[in-house]
Design an enzyme around this catalytic site. Structure first.
Site: not given
Length: 287
Positions: A87, A161-163, A166
């Site tokens: 990440t 997208m991961k941010l 999260n």
């Protein structure tokens, strides 16, 4: 996370050809389970591999692992594909993707949603950015680890997208902590409050799988530390600021996470936000 991935791949019959960790003892502990040699450098780990799986804690760790004469890029074979699951800031992904391309190799940024138990069951969710043809080359590896693999766009899209994911997860952690402390302050047993929350409209998967951590905080293993929570919230708010996206909730969550880390809870599980809020309530003299 990286250790669990290596073990899972080995159990599923995938050839794990080398392991590397900046702390050698951590790699050695995994090597005995997957019957793979421990490389002395990231370069040595990458040299025999067609697919290089990377899982690191932050931007600086990624940069130091890729760069230099002993870095990952120095060992890449032509046509190898790096799967970057860390990440990190999307800008870091784009920079490393360019460095990898200069070696005639490819990079897929594919951070995950899920915890170590989901790795062990092969039920992670990957959100992948990069060349779809390269994604298909590594899909057999990802399929051994994942329940779902989403291709969300070009290089850096997986990291972005991961941010976004999260931002939701860390907001859930914050508001769940607040709700439990509020219920306790009103004289409601935490377990009883959790029963209601888990059965209500807010009973998301996160609420269910974090239950033990919230109900037994002193015994909770560290699935995701508050230090990493703060790191991710800083990435989220910085990324949002660059894009001109207002994210007031994440900004406030970052301030609370910073205060909890400053209070000495950085090495505790993310559920320790509830402890920080309860402690603050008592120290401010609330009854």
């Amino acid at each position: 996370m990286g250790a669990a991935m290596a073990v899972r791949l080995s159990e599923q019959g995938r050839d794990v050809v080398a392991l590397y960790n900046r702390t050698a003892s951590k790699a050695e502990a995994v090597a005995a389970r997957v019957r793979a040699p421990v490389a002395g450098t990231a370069r040595e780990a990458a040299e025999p591999a067609d697919v290089v799986l990377v899982s690191l804690g932050d931007d600086d760790a990624v940069l130091s692992t890729y760069r230099g004469a002993d870095g990952l890029t120095a060992g890449l074979q032509p046509d190898a594909v790096v799967v970057e699951t860390s990440t990190v800031d999307p800008r870091i992904v784009e920079e490393m993707a360019q460095a990898v391309a200069e070696c005639d190799a490819g990079l897929i940024d594919a951070p995950v949603s899920g915890s170590v138990p989901l790795v062990q069951k092969g039920e992670l969710t990957f959100m992948a950015g990069g060349d779809p043809r390269q994604l298909e080359l590594v899909r057999p590896v990802l399929d051994a680890l994942a329940r779902q693999v989403f291709h969300v766009g070009g290089s850096g899209a997986g990291a972005a997208m991961k941010l976004a994911v999260n931002a939701v997860v860390l907001s859930l952690n914050q508001v769940l902590s607040e709700a439990l402390v509020l219920a306790e302050a009103a004289g409601i047993d935490r377990s009883a409050a959790y029963d209601v929350l888990a059965a209500s409209a807010v009973g998301a998967p996160f609420v269910h799988y974090k239950r033990d951590a919230f109900e037994h905080p002193d015994d909770a293993p560290v699935a995701f530390s508050l230090g990493l929570v703060l790191k991710d919230l800083s990435l989220i708010t910085g990324f949002a600021e660059r894009l001109g996206v207002p994210m007031e909730q994440s900004v406030q969550n970052r301030l609370v996470a910073q205060a909890a880390v400053d209070a000495g809870l950085g090495d505790r599980d993310m559920s320790a936000i509830a402890r920080y809020l309860a402690d603050r309530r008592h120290t401010t003299g609330s009854s």
